[in-house]
Write a protein that holds these residues in place. Structure first.
Motif, mmCIF file in Angstrom:
data_model
loop_
_atom_site.group_PDB
_atom_site.id
_atom_site.type_symbol
_atom_site.label_atom_id
_atom_site.label_comp_id
_atom_site.label_asym_id
_atom_site.label_seq_id
_atom_site.Cartn_x
_atom_site.Cartn_y
_atom_site.Cartn_z
ATOM 1 N N LEU A 20 -57.970 21.921 -31.853
ATOM 2 C CA LEU A 20 -56.546 21.910 -31.543
ATOM 3 C C LEU A 20 -55.718 21.523 -32.770
ATOM 4 N N LEU A 21 -56.163 20.504 -33.496
ATOM 5 C CA LEU A 21 -55.455 20.083 -34.707
ATOM 6 C C LEU A 21 -55.497 21.168 -35.776
ATOM 7 N N ALA A 22 -56.629 21.823 -35.911
ATOM 8 C CA ALA A 22 -56.748 22.899 -36.905
ATOM 9 C C ALA A 22 -55.796 24.048 -36.570
ATOM 10 N N THR A 23 -55.678 24.368 -35.291
ATOM 11 C CA THR A 23 -54.769 25.425 -34.856
ATOM 12 C C THR A 23 -53.321 25.023 -35.086
ATOM 13 N N LEU A 24 -53.005 23.774 -34.761
ATOM 14 C CA LEU A 24 -51.648 23.258 -34.963
ATOM 15 C C LEU A 24 -51.279 23.310 -36.448
ATOM 16 N N ARG A 25 -52.196 22.888 -37.283
ATOM 17 C CA ARG A 25 -51.965 22.925 -38.733
ATOM 18 C C ARG A 25 -51.704 24.355 -39.199
ATOM 19 N N ALA A 26 -52.538 25.285 -38.766
ATOM 20 C CA ALA A 26 -52.389 26.684 -39.193
ATOM 21 C C ALA A 26 -51.064 27.259 -38.718
ATOM 22 N N GLN A 27 -50.680 26.946 -37.496
ATOM 23 C CA GLN A 27 -49.418 27.447 -36.943
ATOM 24 C C GLN A 27 -48.230 26.889 -37.725
ATOM 25 N N LEU A 28 -48.252 25.603 -38.026
ATOM 26 C CA LEU A 28 -47.167 24.993 -38.798
ATOM 27 C C LEU A 28 -47.133 25.546 -40.226
ATOM 28 N N ALA A 29 -48.296 25.753 -40.822
ATOM 29 C CA ALA A 29 -48.352 26.302 -42.184
ATOM 30 C C ALA A 29 -47.768 27.714 -42.232
ATOM 31 N N ARG A 30 -48.038 28.518 -41.199
ATOM 32 C CA ARG A 30 -47.480 29.878 -41.134
ATOM 33 C C ARG A 30 -45.964 29.829 -40.929
ATOM 34 N N THR A 31 -45.508 28.908 -40.093
ATOM 35 C CA THR A 31 -44.086 28.820 -39.763
ATOM 36 C C THR A 31 -43.275 28.203 -40.898
ATOM 37 N N LEU A 32 -43.896 27.320 -41.665
ATOM 38 C CA LEU A 32 -43.215 26.625 -42.770
ATOM 39 C C LEU A 32 -43.968 26.910 -44.083
ATOM 40 N N PRO A 33 -44.002 28.181 -44.517
ATOM 41 C CA PRO A 33 -44.850 28.543 -45.667
ATOM 42 C C PRO A 33 -44.475 27.853 -46.976
ATOM 43 N N ASP A 34 -43.226 27.415 -47.117
ATOM 44 C CA ASP A 34 -42.813 26.767 -48.358
ATOM 45 C C ASP A 34 -42.929 25.242 -48.286
ATOM 46 N N ALA A 35 -43.444 24.729 -47.181
ATOM 47 C CA ALA A 35 -43.588 23.277 -47.034
ATOM 48 C C ALA A 35 -44.857 22.789 -47.721
ATOM 49 N N GLU A 36 -44.784 21.568 -48.193
ATOM 50 C CA GLU A 36 -45.939 20.922 -48.820
ATOM 51 C C GLU A 36 -46.711 20.146 -47.752
ATOM 52 N N GLU A 37 -48.037 20.294 -47.746
ATOM 53 C CA GLU A 37 -48.865 19.496 -46.842
ATOM 54 C C GLU A 37 -48.971 18.082 -47.402
ATOM 55 N N ILE A 38 -48.642 17.105 -46.570
ATOM 56 C CA ILE A 38 -48.647 15.712 -47.010
ATOM 57 C C ILE A 38 -49.335 14.832 -45.966
ATOM 58 N N ILE A 39 -49.686 13.636 -46.371
ATOM 59 C CA ILE A 39 -50.122 12.591 -45.441
ATOM 60 C C ILE A 39 -49.134 11.441 -45.631
ATOM 61 N N LYS A 40 -48.396 11.120 -44.590
ATOM 62 C CA LYS A 40 -47.453 9.997 -44.604
ATOM 63 C C LYS A 40 -47.613 9.248 -43.292
ATOM 64 N N TYR A 41 -47.542 7.936 -43.370
ATOM 65 C CA TYR A 41 -47.706 7.094 -42.175
ATOM 66 C C TYR A 41 -49.047 7.376 -41.487
ATOM 67 N N ASN A 42 -50.061 7.688 -42.288
ATOM 68 C CA ASN A 42 -51.409 8.013 -41.804
ATOM 69 C C ASN A 42 -51.438 9.224 -40.881
ATOM 70 N N MET A 43 -50.478 10.133 -41.044
ATOM 71 C CA MET A 43 -50.448 11.372 -40.264
ATOM 72 C C MET A 43 -50.244 12.554 -41.197
ATOM 73 N N PRO A 44 -50.906 13.674 -40.901
ATOM 74 C CA PRO A 44 -50.653 14.884 -41.678
ATOM 75 C C PRO A 44 -49.302 15.480 -41.289
ATOM 76 N N GLY A 45 -48.614 15.991 -42.287
ATOM 77 C CA GLY A 45 -47.313 16.578 -42.015
ATOM 78 C C GLY A 45 -46.958 17.656 -43.017
ATOM 79 N N PHE A 46 -45.796 18.240 -42.796
ATOM 80 C CA PHE A 46 -45.269 19.298 -43.648
ATOM 81 C C PHE A 46 -43.898 18.870 -44.126
ATOM 82 N N GLN A 47 -43.745 18.803 -45.447
ATOM 83 C CA GLN A 47 -42.536 18.266 -46.062
ATOM 84 C C GLN A 47 -41.871 19.323 -46.918
#
Length: 117
Positions: A20-47
């Motif tokens: 589920l997390l892998a799918t969520l990550r892929a979906q967010l990466a496709r939707t926000l292609p210019d975002a940087e993958e980050i880890i903040k507050y011990n959570m993966p995110g898109f900045q």
């Protein structure tokens, strides 16, 4: 435990949530292609710039998707219709009731717009 990237976070998550997390990550990466993958507050995110547009997390019994408050408000009816629980900045969901893909996309796009990006 401090995790350095999305792959490490997903690998360390409870086993039932990893796909589920892998799918969520892929979906967010496709939707926000210019975002940087980050880890903040011990959570993966898109900045983008200095703003975190979306992030996700796994807990012992559920997962969460975190966005701008405006995105949650704008899609409150869709979130409720999907049978999901929302807080001011997030949606929590069990492995057996993930967020529909199209709703993830709409939420991420709205979060980005809400942050002025």
């Amino acid at each position: 435990m401090t995790l350095s990237d999305h792959d490490a976070y997903i690998a360390a998550a409870p086993e039932q949530f990893r796909p589920l997390l892998a799918t969520l990550r892929a979906q967010l990466a496709r939707t926000l292609p210019d975002a940087e993958e980050i880890i903040k507050y011990n959570m993966p995110g898109f900045q983008i710039g200095r703003s975190i547009v979306a992030s996700y997390a796994a807990f012992s019994k559920q997962c969460g998707l975190y966005l701008s408050p405006g995105a949650i408000i704008a899609h409150a009816e869709d979130i409720a219709a999907a049978g999901l629980k929302a807080t001011k900045t997030g949606i929590t969901f069990p492995a057996n009731n993930p967020i529909p893909y199209d709703l993830i996309e709409r939420l991420a796009v709205t979060s980005r717009k809400d942050l002025g990006l």
